[in-house]
Design a protein around this motif. Structure first.
Motif, short mmCIF file in Angstrom:
data_model
loop_
_atom_site.label_atom_id
_atom_site.label_comp_id
_atom_site.label_asym_id
_atom_site.label_seq_id
_atom_site.Cartn_x
_atom_site.Cartn_y
_atom_site.Cartn_z
N GLN A 1 0.86 -1.33 -0.05
CA GLN A 1 0.05 -0.18 0.00
C GLN A 1 0.85 1.21 0.20
OE1 GLN A 1 -3.35 0.60 -0.24
NE2 GLN A 1 -3.60 -1.80 -0.75
N GLY A 2 1.98 1.22 0.67
CA GLY A 2 2.62 2.42 0.71
C GLY A 2 3.34 2.77 -0.39
N LEU A 3 3.95 1.61 -1.33
CA LEU A 3 4.72 1.93 -2.48
C LEU A 3 3.28 2.33 -3.74
CD1 LEU A 3 7.44 -0.76 -2.29
CD2 LEU A 3 7.78 1.57 -2.31
N PHE A 4 2.27 1.75 -3.51
CA PHE A 4 1.41 1.94 -4.52
C PHE A 4 0.85 3.45 -4.39
CE2 PHE A 4 -3.16 1.18 -6.42
CZ PHE A 4 -2.37 0.98 -7.84
N THR A 5 0.93 4.05 -3.28
CA THR A 5 0.37 5.33 -3.04
C THR A 5 1.31 6.05 -3.67
OG1 THR A 5 -0.75 4.93 -0.71
CG2 THR A 5 0.02 7.02 -1.13
N LEU A 6 2.74 5.83 -3.55
CA LEU A 6 3.76 6.51 -4.40
C LEU A 6 3.51 6.43 -5.86
CD1 LEU A 6 6.13 8.30 -4.00
CD2 LEU A 6 7.47 6.41 -4.10
N VAL A 7 2.87 5.15 -6.25
CA VAL A 7 2.91 5.13 -7.81
C VAL A 7 1.61 5.90 -8.20
CG1 VAL A 7 2.38 3.46 -9.47
CG2 VAL A 7 3.77 2.62 -7.89
N VAL A 8 0.67 5.76 -7.49
CA VAL A 8 -0.64 6.55 -8.04
C VAL A 8 -0.56 8.08 -8.24
CG1 VAL A 8 -2.22 4.51 -7.67
CG2 VAL A 8 -1.86 6.21 -5.70
N SER A 9 0.19 8.64 -6.97
CA SER A 9 0.53 10.02 -6.87
C SER A 9 1.48 10.44 -7.86
CB SER A 9 1.44 10.18 -5.63
OG SER A 9 0.41 9.82 -4.35
N ALA A 10 2.52 9.53 -8.25
CA ALA A 10 3.40 10.11 -9.45
C ALA A 10 2.44 9.77 -11.03
CB ALA A 10 4.45 9.01 -9.48
N ALA A 11 1.49 9.13 -11.03
CA ALA A 11 0.77 8.96 -12.19
C ALA A 11 0.01 10.13 -12.21
CB ALA A 11 0.22 7.57 -12.12
N PHE A 12 -1.19 10.42 -11.26
CA PHE A 12 -1.96 11.25 -11.27
C PHE A 12 -1.43 12.76 -11.18
CE2 PHE A 12 -4.82 7.57 -10.40
CZ PHE A 12 -6.06 8.25 -10.97
N SER A 13 -0.34 12.98 -10.72
CA SER A 13 0.26 14.28 -11.19
C SER A 13 0.84 14.57 -12.31
CB SER A 13 1.36 14.33 -9.92
OG SER A 13 1.06 14.00 -8.60
N GLN A 14 0.58 13.59 -13.13
CA GLN A 14 1.00 13.92 -14.62
C GLN A 14 -0.27 14.22 -15.36
OE1 GLN A 14 4.11 11.29 -16.22
NE2 GLN A 14 4.00 10.19 -14.42
N LEU A 15 -1.44 13.76 -15.04
CA LEU A 15 -2.71 13.85 -15.60
C LEU A 15 -3.53 15.15 -15.19
CD1 LEU A 15 -4.24 10.47 -15.00
CD2 LEU A 15 -3.17 11.05 -17.06
N ALA A 16 -3.01 15.90 -14.04
CA ALA A 16 -3.72 17.05 -13.89
C ALA A 16 -2.89 17.96 -12.67
CB ALA A 16 -4.94 17.02 -13.38
N PRO A 17 -2.72 18.85 -12.68
CA PRO A 17 -1.75 19.62 -11.46
C PRO A 17 -2.26 19.18 -9.96
CG PRO A 17 -2.64 21.47 -12.81
CD PRO A 17 -3.66 20.13 -13.41
N ALA A 18 -1.31 19.05 -9.43
CA ALA A 18 -1.67 18.31 -8.12
C ALA A 18 -0.91 18.92 -6.89
CB ALA A 18 -0.92 16.59 -8.01
N ASP A 19 -1.39 18.88 -5.63
CA ASP A 19 -0.73 19.41 -4.61
C ASP A 19 -0.52 18.15 -3.44
OD1 ASP A 19 -3.21 19.14 -3.51
OD2 ASP A 19 -3.29 21.56 -3.72
N TRP A 20 0.02 18.66 -2.34
CA TRP A 20 0.18 17.55 -1.27
C TRP A 20 -1.04 17.05 -1.01
CZ3 TRP A 20 -2.32 18.14 3.28
CH2 TRP A 20 -2.77 19.45 3.61
N GLN A 21 -2.45 17.67 -1.02
CA GLN A 21 -3.44 17.15 -0.76
C GLN A 21 -4.12 15.79 -1.49
OE1 GLN A 21 -6.08 20.67 -1.19
NE2 GLN A 21 -6.10 21.23 0.96
N LEU A 22 -3.29 15.71 -2.60
CA LEU A 22 -3.52 14.45 -3.47
C LEU A 22 -3.22 13.04 -2.51
CD1 LEU A 22 -4.38 12.81 -6.04
CD2 LEU A 22 -2.07 13.14 -6.70
N ALA A 23 -1.99 13.27 -1.80
CA ALA A 23 -1.44 12.13 -0.92
C ALA A 23 -2.46 12.16 0.08
CB ALA A 23 -0.29 12.28 -0.62
N GLU A 24 -3.11 13.21 0.78
CA GLU A 24 -4.02 13.34 1.78
C GLU A 24 -5.22 12.50 1.36
OE1 GLU A 24 -6.16 16.32 5.05
OE2 GLU A 24 -5.40 16.90 2.93
N THR A 25 -5.86 12.80 0.44
CA THR A 25 -7.09 12.34 -0.19
C THR A 25 -6.97 10.89 -0.32
OG1 THR A 25 -7.47 14.13 -1.41
CG2 THR A 25 -8.76 12.09 -2.08
N ARG A 26 -5.59 10.36 -0.89
CA ARG A 26 -5.38 8.76 -0.99
C ARG A 26 -5.48 8.10 0.29
NH1 ARG A 26 -5.00 3.77 -2.92
NH2 ARG A 26 -3.15 2.58 -2.44
#
Length: 734
Positions: free
Chosen positions: A481-506
């Motif tokens: 889960q920890g590593l996959f959180t990093l994966v989805v954050s890196a992927a979705f940050s390329q789709l739309a502008p992201a801030d630290w709240q993306l990780a919080e939402t996850r």
């Protein structure tokens, strides 16, 4: 100091991670940067993850590629259905309940179907969470198909997994050993402890738990059913030959009828092994069956030409011949089962048709029987499907009602973290929550440091995927889960502008999914298969108890009894059918029980596996023992047989309650005076019954008890005719 080589599990995980990473990255980057299609990129990213990581598809590279191609149309249909039902929260939740149950329940078809269930559900989940966007369906399907095709190519070309040895090859090797052993015994080399050890080891290797999941014949079709029965019967042949080789009295005088039948068994095993390898045509059991019939006709006669005045020697001879007849019956079952499985036969020749009931129905009928047989509250497969559907439905309701911007992660957490017991779910959720928290912190740091620099996220995604997919399956849910959180954050940050709240939402979404999964685990069958295996084993033992008495009454008949003695009509037929049905349900519960987390393989309490073997042994004896017409028995022999069977049935019924210390089962042994006074034609039947009852009693005594827990309520019958039991360590029959 030399370095220790990596374990095979880590090597497999690393290679699978490489295949999935290449497929996901190729589809994601091409769609996002070359085609500027973010929706296509999302589905191209998740398709290989769904079918390559989330779905534990068994087999080698070709097998996995074939399975992926086979399920792609299903994935397309589920994506389209999820897209349409996302129009309202109510329709989405209703669809989640129905689709979640239907897809999960298909795991009853076998390991390949069960392996694809999580991935197929992910496609529906991904399409069904808000927002409702039917206009994007062509892009979604395009990304899905692109990701699936890329995964197929990687499975075939990039470090492909080695092929798995088919189960039929294991059976063939075991039959070669059985053939050599039977031939050695026929030539006079009977007492051989070392050969017995090899036979037992080969028998253990035929257990389905010892075979890779991809090669286990657990499907609903005729081939898998036949191979499963052939493997179980082959194991009994090996065990019976081993017992013969272990006995010191195996070095007795020559017995021409036994030696002739042993040669027939050896030839039959060798011919069947060649057929399993494709080296020759599949033989039928007719030749060996004819030899068995000739042996039965003379087995009551003394060996040699001189008078046999020694009653004890006569009894020992009959016991040895009875054991040999059991071995030959098992070899017959192997040949008949292989003829049905790979030879296309639709009948069982002169063998008990109940053993090969799956030979006649069509493939569609067999699939339907597998499903309807598990469509009961007592089936663990049914329970798991209901639990999954309720969890996904609740997660979709929460995501829709609260209008979560990333509600997909709630559903994904329920799908990946749910377990079959409340304890295992809590342990997994606890680890996953910690891992997600750490991963969210790492993702927040990455997003904060990178700012809006998309190149950083693009550079991090590939190594993050490789590490996550290779370490996560080995290290556990916290790392995954920890590593996959990093994966989805890196992927979705390329789709739309992201801030630290993306990780919080996850993090918040995963915690919400964990909570829903835990609640479902507590409310829906929280004990998992533990309660069901106890209930199921108790039910099959109670059903087998009257079957013992019916079978013995059919074999040892009093004067004046006429007609077909085989237990196929009326009460006898119902007892046999009910025992077979409950045995199949109990086997399913036990299989689930042994796969649940936290189970100690040497835990205290009843020996469930031995109890299942005892019930299977009862069914096999009911098939084979009454097949010969031995004639009427004297009153004292009938009285002994019924009394001994009644005592064993009482012990079997008492063992179903699993009292502390177990139940000492002591059937009345065949008295010497009864054996001496019985007419010669009846003696083989008395010896067969005595051997069968003593073996069942030994198994019952060894089951043991489980303390003061109350016995489970009786099991209600319900469901279709089940498949034959596999892997019963029975002594009698096939």
């Amino acid at each position: 100091m030399p370095k220790r080589p990596p374990s095979p599990g880590r090597v497999r995980a690393a290679r699978q991670s490489a295949r999935v990473t290449v497929a996901s990255a190729a589809g994601f980057y091409s769609a996002l940067y070359a085609l500027d299609r973010p929706v296509v990129a999302v589905y191209a990213l998740f398709a290989p993850i769904a079918l390559g990581i989330l779905s534990p598809i068994p087999g080698g590279g070709r097998d996995r590629a074939r399975t992926v191609l086979f399920v792609l149309p299903v994935a397309v249909a589920l994506t389209a259905l999820g897209t349409a039902l996302a129009v309202t929260t109510a329709s989405a939740v209703a669809g989640m309940l129905v689709i979640g149950f239907a897809v999960s329940f298909t795991s009853a078809y076998g390991p390949a179907a069960a392996g694809t269930v999580p991935g197929l559900l992910l496609f529906y989940v991904l399409a069904c969470f808000p927002p409702y966007a039917p206009d994007t369906l062509p892009q979604r399907l395009g990304g899905l198909l692109a990701g699936g095709v890329l995964l197929v190519l990687c499975e075939l070309l990039l470090l492909p997994a080695p092929p798995v040895q088919p189960y039929r090859a294991r059976i063939a090797a075991a039959l070669d050993l059985a053939s050599a052993s039977a031939l050695a015994s026929a030539q006079g080399h009977r007492h051989a402890p070392e050969r017995a050890r090899r036979l037992r080891e080969a028998g253990l290797a035929l257990r389905l738990s010892q075979a890779p999941p991809a090669s286990r014949p657990t499907g609903a079709g005729r081939t898998d059913r036949g191979l499963a029965q052939a493997g179980a019967a082959t194991r009994r042949v090996l065990d019976q030959l081993a017992r013969t080789a272990e006995r010191p009295d195996s070095a007795a005088a020559a017995d021409p009828p036994s030696e002739a039948l042993l040669r027939g068994v050896a030839a039959g095993c060798a011919a069947t092994a060649g057929a399993l390898r494709g080296a020759r045509a599949v033989p039928g059991p007719e030749a060996l069956e004819e030899m068995v019939a000739d042996f039965v006709a003379v087995r009551g006669r003394p060996s040699g030409t001189g008078p046999d005045a020694d009653t004890k020697a006569s009894r020992r001879l009959l016991e040895r011949r009875s054991d040999l007849l059991v071995t030959a019956a098992s070899a017959l079952t192997v040949q008949a089962a292989v003829a049905v499985a790979i030879g296309g036969r639709r009948d069982s020749a002169g063998l008990p048709p109940e053993q090969f009931w799956y030979a006649e129905p069509s493939a569609a009928r067999l699939l339907a029987l597998r499903l309807t047989g598990n469509l009961t509250l007592r089936s663990v497969l049914f329970q798991n499907a209901v639990r999954t559907a309720l969890g996904l439905g609740a997660a979709r309701l929460v995501a829709g009602a609260l209008e979560l911007s990333h509600g997909f992660w709630v559903l994904l957490a329920v799908l990946t973290l749910g377990r079959t017991t409340a304890g295992a779910t809590w342990s997994t959720v606890r680890s996953a929550a910690v891992g997600t928290l750490v991963g969210a912190l790492a993702a927040g740091v990455l997003i904060f440091e990178a700012g809006g620099t998309v190149e950083v996220y693009a550079a991090v995604l590939v190594p993050a995927m490789f590490v996550a997919f290779s370490v996560g399956p080995i290290a556990g849910p916290a790392w995954a889960q920890g590593l996959f959180t990093l994966v989805v954050s890196a992927a979705f940050s390329q789709l739309a502008p992201a801030d630290w709240q993306l990780a919080e939402t996850r993090l918040l979404d995963v915690l919400a999914g964990c909570t829903i999964g835990l609640v479902c685990g507590v409310l829906a069958w929280p004990a998992g298969a533990h309660a069901e295996v106890r209930r199921g084993v108790a039910g099959v033992l109670r059903a087998a108890a009257p079957l013992v008495q019916v079978t013995v009454s059919a074999v040892v008949r009093a004067s004046g009894t006429s007609g077909d003695a085989r237990p196929r009509h009326g009460t006898a037929e119902e007892a046999l059918r009910l025992t077979r049905h409950r045995l199949r349900i109990a086997e399913g519960a036990y299989a689930q029980y042994r796969t649940e987390g936290g189970r100690d393989p040497v835990d205290s309490g009843p020996d469930w596996h031995l109890a299942l073997n005892c019930a299977s042994h009862t069914v096999v004896g009911a098939h084979w023992l009454p097949r010969q017409a031995y004639g009427p028995a004297p009153p004292e022999a009938v009285r002994w047989a019924r009394e001994s069977a009644a005592r064993l049935a009482t012990a079997m019924d008492g063992a179903a309650a699993f009292p502390p210390g177990g139940v000492p089962a002591t059937p009345v042994p065949l008295p010497h005076e009864v054996f001496s006074a019985a007419p010669a034609p009846v003696l083989p039947a008395l010896v067969d019954v005595d051997t069968w009852l003593r073996t069942l009693a030994a198994e019952l005594t060894a089951i043991g008890g489980s303390g003061p827990e109350e016995p489970p309520p009786p099991v209600r019958d319900g469901g279709a005719r089940p498949a034959t039991a596999h892997d019963p360590a029975a002594r009698t029959g096939g």
